[in-house]
Design a protein around this motif. Sequence first.
Motif, PDB file in Angstrom:
ATOM      1  N   ALA A  18     104.807 -69.142 -23.938  1.00  0.00           N
ATOM      2  CA  ALA A  18     106.055 -68.460 -23.599  1.00  0.00           C
ATOM      3  C   ALA A  18     105.862 -67.112 -22.901  1.00  0.00           C
ATOM      4  N   THR A  19     104.802 -66.360 -23.241  1.00  0.00           N
ATOM      5  CA  THR A  19     104.693 -64.994 -22.731  1.00  0.00           C
ATOM      6  C   THR A  19     103.896 -64.852 -21.446  1.00  0.00           C
ATOM      7  N   ILE A  20     103.018 -65.765 -21.165  1.00  0.00           N
ATOM      8  CA  ILE A  20     102.212 -65.676 -19.938  1.00  0.00           C
ATOM      9  C   ILE A  20     103.049 -66.178 -18.764  1.00  0.00           C
ATOM     10  N   GLY A  26     100.319 -70.026 -10.207  1.00  0.00           N
ATOM     11  CA  GLY A  26     100.209 -71.364  -9.637  1.00  0.00           C
ATOM     12  C   GLY A  26     100.046 -72.457 -10.670  1.00  0.00           C
ATOM     13  N   VAL A  27     100.250 -72.124 -11.940  1.00  0.00           N
ATOM     14  CA  VAL A  27     100.134 -73.118 -13.010  1.00  0.00           C
ATOM     15  C   VAL A  27     101.471 -73.833 -13.153  1.00  0.00           C
ATOM     16  N   THR A  28     101.441 -75.127 -12.986  1.00  0.00           N
ATOM     17  CA  THR A  28     102.671 -75.922 -13.061  1.00  0.00           C
ATOM     18  C   THR A  28     102.817 -76.650 -14.390  1.00  0.00           C
ATOM     19  N   ARG A  29     101.701 -76.743 -15.117  1.00  0.00           N
ATOM     20  CA  ARG A  29     101.743 -77.492 -16.374  1.00  0.00           C
ATOM     21  C   ARG A  29     100.822 -76.846 -17.406  1.00  0.00           C
ATOM     22  N   VAL A  30     101.375 -76.577 -18.585  1.00  0.00           N
ATOM     23  CA  VAL A  30     100.598 -76.042 -19.694  1.00  0.00           C
ATOM     24  C   VAL A  30     100.663 -77.046 -20.831  1.00  0.00           C
ATOM     25  N   GLU A  31      99.514 -77.625 -21.161  1.00  0.00           N
ATOM     26  CA  GLU A  31      99.432 -78.555 -22.279  1.00  0.00           C
ATOM     27  C   GLU A  31      98.804 -77.831 -23.453  1.00  0.00           C
ATOM     28  N   THR A  32      99.165 -78.256 -24.663  1.00  0.00           N
ATOM     29  CA  THR A  32      98.598 -77.635 -25.855  1.00  0.00           C
ATOM     30  C   THR A  32      97.991 -78.690 -26.765  1.00  0.00           C
ATOM     31  N   GLU A 107      96.476 -58.189 -26.544  1.00  0.00           N
ATOM     32  CA  GLU A 107      97.784 -58.026 -25.913  1.00  0.00           C
ATOM     33  C   GLU A 107      97.975 -59.137 -24.881  1.00  0.00           C
ATOM     34  N   PRO A 108      99.187 -59.658 -24.760  1.00  0.00           N
ATOM     35  CA  PRO A 108      99.447 -60.698 -23.761  1.00  0.00           C
ATOM     36  C   PRO A 108      99.058 -60.277 -22.341  1.00  0.00           C
ATOM     37  N   GLU A 109      99.227 -58.995 -22.022  1.00  0.00           N
ATOM     38  CA  GLU A 109      98.869 -58.506 -20.685  1.00  0.00           C
ATOM     39  C   GLU A 109      97.367 -58.636 -20.440  1.00  0.00           C
ATOM     40  N   GLU A 110      96.562 -58.359 -21.464  1.00  0.00           N
ATOM     41  CA  GLU A 110      95.112 -58.488 -21.325  1.00  0.00           C
ATOM     42  C   GLU A 110      94.726 -59.954 -21.125  1.00  0.00           C
ATOM     43  N   ILE A 111      95.326 -60.823 -21.907  1.00  0.00           N
ATOM     44  CA  ILE A 111      95.030 -62.260 -21.792  1.00  0.00           C
ATOM     45  C   ILE A 111      95.432 -62.758 -20.412  1.00  0.00           C
ATOM     46  N   GLU A 112      96.619 -62.353 -19.961  1.00  0.00           N
ATOM     47  CA  GLU A 112      97.088 -62.783 -18.635  1.00  0.00           C
ATOM     48  C   GLU A 112      96.158 -62.270 -17.540  1.00  0.00           C
TER      49      GLU A 112
END
Length: 159
Positions: A18-20, A26-32, A107-112
């Motif tokens: 949700a946060t990234i 350019g990511v169109t699909r996020v699978e978990t 932090e989400p910003e660091e991960i992104e």
Amino acid sequence: MKVLLVDDELHVLEGLSATIDWASMGVTRVETAENGEEAWRRFRAGPPDLLITDMVMPRMNGVELIRRVREADPDLPVIILSGYGDFAYTREAIQHRVSRYILKPSEPEEIEREIRETLAETKRRHNRQRVIAELRETMERTLPILREQFVYGLATGSV
């Protein structure tokens, strides 16, 4: 572009999903997947362009998942997102050529930022490989012509 997120903590999967800002990368699909076993099944069904995985999970840990992934695709970028900074895990990550090792919580910003950098590096590598392939193809196509011109030049004395 497809990303596979693997973590046994549901709130981490939901939070990252949700946060990234995936679309801007350019990511169109996020699978978990909630464990390594499920991630391996998803990988075999259709490999992602990036794998982000935890290390300590039930059924199959991150080290085993990465080992299997490396056997199938040695160049797939892998980011480890783990709460364990243990040197043994870090050593395993280095041996399996992971792109990044991020300690939780982050932090989400660091991960992104780390994801963006990894995807940019991957894109640069793919572009280099494409250019090399194009140059090789051009060389293979023109080499016979150059040989013929050289031999003609030798025969006519112009070389």
